[in-house]
Each structure stands twice: as C-alpha cells, then as structure tokens.
Design a protein around this motif. Structure first.
Motif, short mmCIF file in Angstrom:
data_model
loop_
_atom_site.label_atom_id
_atom_site.label_comp_id
_atom_site.label_asym_id
_atom_site.label_seq_id
_atom_site.Cartn_x
_atom_site.Cartn_y
_atom_site.Cartn_z
N SER A 24 0.62 -1.18 0.18
CA SER A 24 0.14 0.15 0.02
C SER A 24 0.78 1.35 -0.03
O SER A 24 1.62 1.31 0.89
CB SER A 24 -0.93 0.15 1.41
OG SER A 24 -1.85 -0.95 1.10
N GLU A 25 0.56 2.26 -0.85
CA GLU A 25 1.29 3.58 -0.99
C GLU A 25 0.08 4.54 -1.05
O GLU A 25 -0.98 4.08 -1.29
CB GLU A 25 2.00 3.47 -2.04
CG GLU A 25 3.16 2.41 -2.10
CD GLU A 25 3.96 2.47 -3.59
OE1 GLU A 25 3.66 3.46 -4.21
OE2 GLU A 25 4.90 1.72 -3.69
N PRO A 26 0.50 5.77 -0.83
CA PRO A 26 -0.57 6.70 -0.96
C PRO A 26 -1.06 6.64 -2.52
O PRO A 26 -0.63 6.91 -3.50
CB PRO A 26 0.18 8.16 -0.94
CG PRO A 26 1.30 7.81 0.09
CD PRO A 26 1.74 6.43 -0.44
N GLY A 27 -2.68 6.44 -2.38
CA GLY A 27 -3.53 6.20 -3.58
C GLY A 27 -3.29 5.30 -4.49
O GLY A 27 -3.81 5.11 -5.44
N LEU A 28 -2.69 4.14 -4.01
CA LEU A 28 -2.24 3.16 -4.67
C LEU A 28 -1.80 2.03 -3.86
O LEU A 28 -1.32 1.88 -2.78
CB LEU A 28 -0.97 3.44 -5.77
CG LEU A 28 -0.76 2.37 -6.78
CD1 LEU A 28 -1.67 2.35 -7.83
CD2 LEU A 28 0.86 2.61 -7.25
N SER A 29 -2.40 0.86 -4.27
CA SER A 29 -2.15 -0.48 -3.89
C SER A 29 -1.75 -1.60 -4.99
O SER A 29 -2.30 -1.70 -5.95
CB SER A 29 -3.25 -1.09 -2.94
OG SER A 29 -3.53 -0.45 -1.92
N THR A 30 -0.71 -2.15 -4.64
CA THR A 30 -0.10 -3.28 -5.53
C THR A 30 -0.19 -4.66 -4.90
O THR A 30 -0.27 -5.03 -3.72
CB THR A 30 1.41 -3.19 -5.80
OG1 THR A 30 1.67 -1.76 -6.32
CG2 THR A 30 1.84 -4.36 -6.72
N PHE A 31 -1.22 -5.37 -5.62
CA PHE A 31 -1.70 -6.65 -5.15
C PHE A 31 -0.52 -7.75 -6.00
O PHE A 31 -0.35 -7.87 -7.38
CB PHE A 31 -2.87 -7.20 -5.61
CG PHE A 31 -4.02 -6.33 -5.10
CD1 PHE A 31 -4.12 -6.49 -3.75
CD2 PHE A 31 -4.30 -5.15 -5.61
CE1 PHE A 31 -5.17 -5.54 -2.92
CE2 PHE A 31 -5.43 -4.16 -5.16
CZ PHE A 31 -5.73 -4.47 -3.58
N VAL A 32 -0.14 -8.68 -5.26
CA VAL A 32 0.58 -9.81 -5.68
C VAL A 32 -0.13 -11.07 -5.41
O VAL A 32 -0.34 -11.40 -4.41
CB VAL A 32 2.33 -10.05 -4.99
CG1 VAL A 32 2.79 -11.14 -5.53
CG2 VAL A 32 3.00 -8.88 -5.17
N ILE A 33 -0.35 -11.70 -6.67
CA ILE A 33 -1.35 -12.64 -6.60
C ILE A 33 -0.87 -14.10 -7.17
O ILE A 33 -0.17 -14.02 -8.34
CB ILE A 33 -2.81 -12.46 -7.34
CG1 ILE A 33 -3.48 -11.11 -6.69
CG2 ILE A 33 -3.83 -13.55 -7.20
CD1 ILE A 33 -4.70 -10.75 -7.33
N GLU A 34 -1.02 -15.10 -6.68
CA GLU A 34 -0.46 -16.44 -6.93
C GLU A 34 -1.61 -17.12 -7.55
O GLU A 34 -2.75 -17.38 -6.97
CB GLU A 34 -0.10 -17.33 -5.90
CG GLU A 34 0.63 -18.76 -6.23
CD GLU A 34 0.95 -19.56 -5.11
OE1 GLU A 34 1.63 -20.48 -5.34
OE2 GLU A 34 0.86 -19.06 -4.02
N PHE A 35 -1.21 -17.52 -9.12
CA PHE A 35 -2.25 -18.24 -9.67
C PHE A 35 -1.90 -19.65 -10.11
O PHE A 35 -0.74 -20.05 -10.02
CB PHE A 35 -2.48 -17.33 -11.04
CG PHE A 35 -3.01 -16.15 -11.21
CD1 PHE A 35 -4.37 -16.21 -11.76
CD2 PHE A 35 -2.46 -14.85 -10.49
CE1 PHE A 35 -4.83 -14.58 -11.63
CE2 PHE A 35 -3.20 -13.94 -10.87
CZ PHE A 35 -4.30 -13.84 -11.13
N PRO A 36 -2.79 -20.49 -10.37
CA PRO A 36 -2.38 -21.74 -10.73
C PRO A 36 -1.44 -21.82 -12.04
O PRO A 36 -1.73 -20.98 -12.68
CB PRO A 36 -3.87 -22.43 -11.34
CG PRO A 36 -4.75 -21.65 -10.33
CD PRO A 36 -4.29 -20.28 -10.33
N GLU A 37 -0.41 -22.48 -11.93
CA GLU A 37 0.66 -22.66 -12.84
C GLU A 37 -0.05 -22.68 -14.44
O GLU A 37 0.52 -21.91 -15.43
CB GLU A 37 1.26 -23.84 -12.89
CG GLU A 37 2.39 -23.85 -11.60
CD GLU A 37 3.44 -23.00 -11.79
OE1 GLU A 37 3.65 -22.29 -12.95
OE2 GLU A 37 4.30 -22.85 -11.15
N GLU A 38 -1.30 -23.25 -14.67
CA GLU A 38 -1.65 -23.50 -16.08
C GLU A 38 -2.80 -22.38 -16.52
O GLU A 38 -2.70 -22.26 -17.71
CB GLU A 38 -2.74 -24.98 -16.08
CG GLU A 38 -3.98 -24.60 -15.43
CD GLU A 38 -3.69 -25.09 -13.90
OE1 GLU A 38 -4.91 -25.12 -13.25
OE2 GLU A 38 -2.56 -25.30 -13.50
N GLN A 39 -2.63 -21.38 -15.56
CA GLN A 39 -3.62 -20.30 -15.88
C GLN A 39 -2.85 -19.04 -16.14
O GLN A 39 -3.33 -17.92 -16.38
CB GLN A 39 -4.50 -20.04 -14.65
CG GLN A 39 -5.67 -20.95 -14.54
CD GLN A 39 -6.68 -21.06 -15.50
OE1 GLN A 39 -6.78 -20.17 -16.57
NE2 GLN A 39 -7.78 -21.98 -15.89
#
Length: 205
Positions: A17-32
């Motif tokens: 989280s930063e002022p006015g912005l959030s960065t999401f790191v999301i783990e997906f299934p390998e095949e996707q």
C-alpha cells in the motif's frame, strides 16, 4: 471484455500500500498464467485490472484509490482467495453474459441458506441500484455471472449449485461479507431509457 465464467481461484500473497495506490501480488495456478503478457486484463473478483509484472505464476496488479473506494479490493489481505477470469478473446464461447469488469457498487451478504445440494445467498445493495434488479435477470457478483432468484426491496438472492461453490470463493462465503456487483448493461440501458421517457420504476419498498 469478460464472460462471467470464473476460471478459478487465486491467492493474494502480498499487498503493498502506498498513498493512493495498492499493488497486489497474486499467485495463480500454473496452467492459468500461460501466455499472460504485461498489460493483459484480468478480472479480480470482477474488477478489471492490468498485469504490470510477472514472476513465475505470481502476477502483479496496481489498483488506484478510486478502484479501492468503489470495490472490495481495498479489504484484501495476504492469504485471501479471489475469483479470477482472464479477458475473453474473439471466438471464445460466452457461457455467462458480457461483462466490462467495471464495478458499479458493492452488496452485503445478509443471509445464507443451505438446502440439500445447493446454497442460497441473500444480498442487500444500495437503494440506488435496486432498480436494476429483476427476478431471472443477470448480475455479476465478484465476477461470476449469475441469475437472480427472488427480489425483495433492496434484497435479492441467487441459488448456487455445488460446482459453483467448488470453483469460486462462494464456497467460503459468510454473512456480513461484502461483494462486488456489476449490473447487467442491457438491463441498465433499458431501465434508464424508460426512466427518461417517464416510465421510471418505483423505488424499492
């Protein structure tokens, strides 16, 4: 453009989280993540976000303050599961209904019923959006294309089969939880057009 057919669940691994912005790191299934490119659109709980970085099966997404305000993304925490759908391509089968990935409002789960072999979820949404909710109409909830069951004022329900519960985050839904809502665009256009002609739908009772 999306179809509302959830392709699977992914897990939030980090939220920066930063002022006015959030960065999401999301783990997906390998095949996707095969063929994913920087700049690709992915619906995260129904919200269209852009891939900004990739590390293996971890994709990075930025969400601005307005997106965080209008959706439930601002409440996501590491370890949370999300519904996802990669953008549709020309020629793909449309199994649900066409979605933009632009969230109109949020709703709250107010009741969960569990009759044999299915689950019924009751939602309550702001009064201003209840005018677009009709029995048997389309709605997208956390990115999933669903058919509305009953409507009672500002409340409505959907009936979910076991496969939907297995393949989406609805299997872990709890009362009081907020969800993202995208109103069906055709329904919205018809209702708004009739309203301009003087045939406005009465307010929810």
């Amino acid at each position: 453009m999306f179809t509302g057919i959830i392709q699977g669940m992914a897990k939030v691994r980090e939220v920066v989280s930063e002022p006015g912005l959030s960065t999401f790191v999301i783990e997906f299934p390998e095949e996707q993540v095969q063929g994913v490119t920087i700049g690709a659109s992915v619906a995260i709980n129904g919200t269209c976000l852009t891939v900004t970085r990739q590390q293996g099966n971890h994709l990075y997404f930025d969400a601005m303050q307005e997106t965080l305000r209008l959706t439930t993304l601002g409440t996501l925490q590491p370890g949370d599961d999300i519904n996802f759908e990669r953008a549709a391509r020309i020629g793909d089968e449309i199994g649900g209904h066409l979605l933009s990935g632009h969230i109109h409002t949020t709703a709250t789960i107010v009741e969960i019923l569990r009759p044999e072999n299915n689950v019924t979820l009751w939602f309550e949404l702001p009064d201003a959006w209840a005018r677009y909710i009709f029995p048997k109409g389309y709605i997208a909830i956390n990115g999933a294309s669903l058919t509305i069951g009953e409507v009672a004022g500002t409340r409505f329900n959907v009936h979910l089969i076991p496969e939907t519960l297995r393949a989406t985050t609805f299997g872990n839904a709890v009362a009081g939880q907020s969800v993202n809502i995208e109103i069906d665009s055709q329904t919205q256009t018809i209702v708004d057009t009739l309203a301009r002609l003087g045939y406005d739908r009465p307010a929810a009772l």
